[in-house]
Design an enzyme around this catalytic site. Structure first.
Site, PDB file in Angstrom:
ATOM      1  N   SER A 246     -60.708   2.303  60.994  1.00  0.00           N
ATOM      2  CA  SER A 246     -60.932   2.823  59.641  1.00  0.00           C
ATOM      3  C   SER A 246     -61.637   4.173  59.642  1.00  0.00           C
ATOM      4  CB  SER A 246     -61.797   1.795  58.896  1.00  0.00           C
ATOM      5  OG  SER A 246     -62.472   2.368  57.806  1.00  0.00           O
ATOM      6  N   GLY A 247     -61.105   5.106  58.869  1.00  0.00           N
ATOM      7  CA  GLY A 247     -61.777   6.390  58.708  1.00  0.00           C
ATOM      8  C   GLY A 247     -63.070   6.245  57.923  1.00  0.00           C
ATOM      9  N   PHE A 248     -63.052   5.381  56.931  1.00  0.00           N
ATOM     10  CA  PHE A 248     -64.253   5.165  56.117  1.00  0.00           C
ATOM     11  C   PHE A 248     -65.385   4.612  56.976  1.00  0.00           C
ATOM     12  CE2 PHE A 248     -67.030   2.472  53.631  1.00  0.00           C
ATOM     13  CZ  PHE A 248     -67.382   3.301  52.577  1.00  0.00           C
TER      14      PHE A 248
ATOM     15  N   ASP B   6     -66.522   9.945  53.705  1.00  0.00           N
ATOM     16  CA  ASP B   6     -65.150   9.884  54.242  1.00  0.00           C
ATOM     17  C   ASP B   6     -64.325  10.978  53.566  1.00  0.00           C
ATOM     18  OD1 ASP B   6     -62.774   9.033  55.376  1.00  0.00           O
ATOM     19  OD2 ASP B   6     -62.534   7.297  54.051  1.00  0.00           O
TER      20      ASP B   6
ATOM     21  N   HIS C 159     -52.358   1.486  47.645  1.00  0.00           N
ATOM     22  CA  HIS C 159     -53.817   1.357  47.458  1.00  0.00           C
ATOM     23  C   HIS C 159     -54.159   1.492  45.981  1.00  0.00           C
ATOM     24  CE1 HIS C 159     -57.648   0.793  49.134  1.00  0.00           C
ATOM     25  NE2 HIS C 159     -58.033   2.032  49.325  1.00  0.00           N
TER      26      HIS C 159
HETATM   27  C1  SPV Z   1     -60.518   3.136  55.251  1.00  0.00           C
HETATM   28  O1  SPV Z   1     -61.019   2.041  55.565  1.00  0.00           O
HETATM   29  O2  SPV Z   1     -60.799   4.193  55.819  1.00  0.00           O
HETATM   30  C2  SPV Z   1     -59.522   3.202  54.172  1.00  0.00           C
HETATM   31  C3  SPV Z   1     -59.558   2.191  53.106  1.00  0.00           C
HETATM   32  O3  SPV Z   1     -58.733   4.122  54.163  1.00  0.00           O
HETATM   33  S1  SPV Z   1     -60.454   2.856  51.765  1.00  0.00           S
HETATM   34  O4  SPV Z   1     -61.740   3.310  52.237  1.00  0.00           O
HETATM   35  O5  SPV Z   1     -60.591   1.781  50.756  1.00  0.00           O
HETATM   36  O6  SPV Z   1     -59.672   3.961  51.208  1.00  0.00           O
HETATM   37 MG    MG Z   2     -59.340   5.724  55.356  1.00  0.00          MG
END
Ligand code: SPV
Ligand code: MG
Length: 290
Positions: free
Chosen positions: A42-44, A54, A186
């Site tokens: 996950s980027g977040f 993020d 999403h």
């Molecule tokens: C992430 O987990 O980096 C995602 C999901 O892309 S969200 O943060 O809900 O966009």
């Molecule tokens: Mg992400």
């Protein structure tokens, strides 16, 4: 069998494929032990681990380094969150080569402009690419993969950007036409109705994946009832769980003026030894240290 094939075989089986966010090799080990089918790089979560928002601030190199470290400690297939692909379609060619080499089984690429803004933030600036431009990025990703099982998942942020279901469906179809293996849809609505409505209206051939971060009451039974969602990504639960646990323990140590109470409520150091693979080291010491 490649990790990509492993993921495809799991997707082809009955039931949802459950993919847990991992921001570290330790969290990946915990997710595997808990029984998840795959990991979400996950980027977040990685941004949060660095204490950063993020917003395309963490580099591809930082993400790849973590992905490699995770791949080294887990047998689960990894779905890599490559955000917008780190540039245009030409950058995507390079990005896919790097992620395949690093051990990813799949990538999710999203149709926002670079730099992106995290999807769930209230009032976030959400700009989308032209459909044709994003199709080019999906085609570039498909063309760049060397393992035909490596999945390219196209993510549309049309609902996040407030453009409505028609636009989201149009974009999802265009991305399927460009060759995407799956569509990630999403939503940041607290009510799952937006996602459920999209899933019912989706008439494409490729399956859907969702990230139920904003609408947690959409559980596996409700998702399965929709029929065309095959994979669920638990997008920020690892870092939120870690944050909850650390906040509580750190505050108690300050208020108790010591660790005399909290130590009973957290895992003993032996459990961390186990997760670190200390047993193997002990065995190797006997064999090789003379
Ligand atoms: C992430 O987990 O980096 C995602 C999901 O892309 S969200 O943060 O809900 O966009
Ligand atoms: Mg992400």
């Amino acid at each position: 069998m490649s990790k990509a094939k492993q993921l495809r075989e799991r997707l082809a089986k009955q039931g949802l494929t459950h993919v847990m966010a991992a921001h570290s090799p330790l969290s990946a080990v915990l997710a595997e032990e808990a029984g998840f089918d795959g990991l979400w790089a996950s980027g977040f979560e990685l941004s949060a681990l660095y204490g950063l928002p993020d917003m395309s601030l963490v580099s591809m190199t930082q993400h790849l380094d973590m992905l490699r470290a995770i791949a080294g400690r887990s047998s689960l297939p990894i779905v890599a969150d490559i955000d917008t692909g780190y540039g245009n379609a030409i950058n995507v060619v390079h990005t896919i080569a790097e992620y395949e080499r690093a051990g990813a089984a799949a990538v999710v690429i999203e149709d926002k402009t670079f730099p992106k803004v995290t999807s769930l933030a209230a009032g976030g600036r959400q700009e989308l690419l032209r459909v044709e431009e994003f199709q080019g990025k999906v085609e570039a990703a498909i063309g760049a993969r060397t393992d035909p099982d490596f999945l390219v998942i196209a993510r549309t942020e049309a609902l996040i950007a407030g453009l409505g279901e028609e636009e989201a469906l149009t974009r999802a179809k265009a991305y399927e036409d460009a060759g995407a293996d799956m569509i990630l849809i999403h939503s940041k609505k607290k009510d799952p109705a937006e996602i459920e409505s999209f899933a019912r209206a989706w008439k494409g051939n490729v399956p859907l994946t969702i990230v139920p971060n904003a609408y947690p009451e959409l559980d596996a039974a409700r998702i399965e009832a929709l029929g065309n969602i095959r994979m669920v990504i638990y997008g920020n639960y690892g870092i939120r769980a870690a944050t909850t646990a650390m906040q509580e323990v750190f505050r108690r140590i300050i208020s108790d003026r010591g660790v005399q109470n909290v130590h009973k409520d957290i895992v003993p150091v032996e459990e961390v030894f186990r997760l670190q693979g200390m047993e193997r080291v002990k065995a190797d010491e006997k064999l090789y240290l003379r």
